[in-house]
Write a protein that holds these residues in place. Structure first.
Motif, PDB file in Angstrom:
ATOM      1  N   GLU A  31      24.970  68.601  13.909  1.00  0.00           N
ATOM      2  CA  GLU A  31      25.616  69.825  13.401  1.00  0.00           C
ATOM      3  C   GLU A  31      25.605  70.919  14.457  1.00  0.00           C
ATOM      4  N   VAL A  32      24.487  71.059  15.149  1.00  0.00           N
ATOM      5  CA  VAL A  32      24.376  72.096  16.184  1.00  0.00           C
ATOM      6  C   VAL A  32      25.326  71.783  17.339  1.00  0.00           C
ATOM      7  N   ALA A  33      25.425  70.524  17.691  1.00  0.00           N
ATOM      8  CA  ALA A  33      26.355  70.134  18.759  1.00  0.00           C
ATOM      9  C   ALA A  33      27.783  70.532  18.395  1.00  0.00           C
ATOM     10  N   ASP A  34      28.179  70.300  17.149  1.00  0.00           N
ATOM     11  CA  ASP A  34      29.522  70.683  16.703  1.00  0.00           C
ATOM     12  C   ASP A  34      29.692  72.196  16.651  1.00  0.00           C
ATOM     13  N   ARG A  39      27.383  68.541  23.651  1.00  0.00           N
ATOM     14  CA  ARG A  39      26.928  67.244  23.144  1.00  0.00           C
ATOM     15  C   ARG A  39      25.430  67.263  22.894  1.00  0.00           C
ATOM     16  N   SER A  40      24.982  66.345  22.070  1.00  0.00           N
ATOM     17  CA  SER A  40      23.577  66.327  21.678  1.00  0.00           C
ATOM     18  C   SER A  40      22.643  66.068  22.858  1.00  0.00           C
ATOM     19  N   HIS A  41      23.055  65.266  23.831  1.00  0.00           N
ATOM     20  CA  HIS A  41      22.173  65.032  24.981  1.00  0.00           C
ATOM     21  C   HIS A  41      21.982  66.304  25.809  1.00  0.00           C
ATOM     22  N   VAL A  42      22.991  67.173  25.787  1.00  0.00           N
ATOM     23  CA  VAL A  42      22.876  68.462  26.475  1.00  0.00           C
ATOM     24  C   VAL A  42      21.844  69.331  25.765  1.00  0.00           C
ATOM     25  N   LEU A  43      21.839  69.313  24.443  1.00  0.00           N
ATOM     26  CA  LEU A  43      20.853  70.082  23.679  1.00  0.00           C
ATOM     27  C   LEU A  43      19.436  69.595  23.979  1.00  0.00           C
ATOM     28  N   ARG A  44      19.266  68.294  24.042  1.00  0.00           N
ATOM     29  CA  ARG A  44      17.937  67.751  24.352  1.00  0.00           C
ATOM     30  C   ARG A  44      17.495  68.163  25.762  1.00  0.00           C
ATOM     31  N   TYR A  45      18.428  68.170  26.697  1.00  0.00           N
ATOM     32  CA  TYR A  45      18.103  68.607  28.059  1.00  0.00           C
ATOM     33  C   TYR A  45      17.731  70.086  28.077  1.00  0.00           C
ATOM     34  N   TRP A  46      18.492  70.916  27.367  1.00  0.00           N
ATOM     35  CA  TRP A  46      18.209  72.342  27.323  1.00  0.00           C
ATOM     36  C   TRP A  46      16.843  72.632  26.710  1.00  0.00           C
TER      37      TRP A  46
END
Length: 116
Positions: A31-34, A39-46
Motif C-alpha cells: 500500500e505504501v509503495a502505491d 517499489r517495495s524494495h526501494v522502501l526496504r532500502y530506505w
C-alpha cells in the motif's frame, strides 16, 4: 554487458500527483509503495539508509507503516527524485528539519513560560 532498464513511470509522478493518504492506522508495504510511487524494495532500502524510517514488524517480518511514516517516505521521495538530493544529502536535510522542529518547540515552550 549492461541491460537496458525500462523507464519506471511511477518515478515520473510529482508529489502533487500522488494519491491522497487514506485515514488508516497501518499500511502494508504494498500500500505504501502505491501511495508513494516507489517499489517495495526501494522502501526496504530506505529503511536501512534513514534511521527515522522504522515500520513495525509483525508476523513473518511483515512491515506495517503508520501515517507519519508514509508522509516521511513522501518527503524522502521528493528530496531524491524531485529536488535531486543524494541519499546522504537527503538524510542531512531531514536531520536539519528535525533540529529546526526541536528549536521551534523549545521556543514555543519559552513563549508559554513568558506569557504566564
Amino acid at each position: 554487458m549492461l541491460e537496458k532498464t525500462e523507464f519506471d513511470e511511477s518515478s515520473a509522478l510529482t508529489s502533487s500527483q500522488l494519491p491522497p493518504i487514506p485515514a488508516k492506522r497501518y499500511f502494508t508495504i504494498g500500500e505504501v509503495a502505491d501511495l508513494c510511487g516507489v517499489r517495495s524494495h526501494v522502501l526496504r532500502y530506505w529503511e536501512q539508509e534513514f534511521s527515522q524510517l522504522s515500520p513495525q514488524k509483525r508476523r513473518g517480518n511483515r512491515r506495517y507503516y503508520q501515517h507519519h511514516e508514509v508522509v516521511l517516505i513522501r518527503k524522502i521521495r521528493a528530496l531524491l527524485y524531485e529536488e535531486g538530493f543524494t541519499i546522504s544529502g537527503a538524510r542531512n536535510r531531514l536531520e536539519e528539519a528535525r533540529g529546526e522542529l526541536r528549536l521551534r518547540d523549545e521556543l514555543q515552550a519559552v513563549l508559554q513560560i513568558l506569557s504566564k
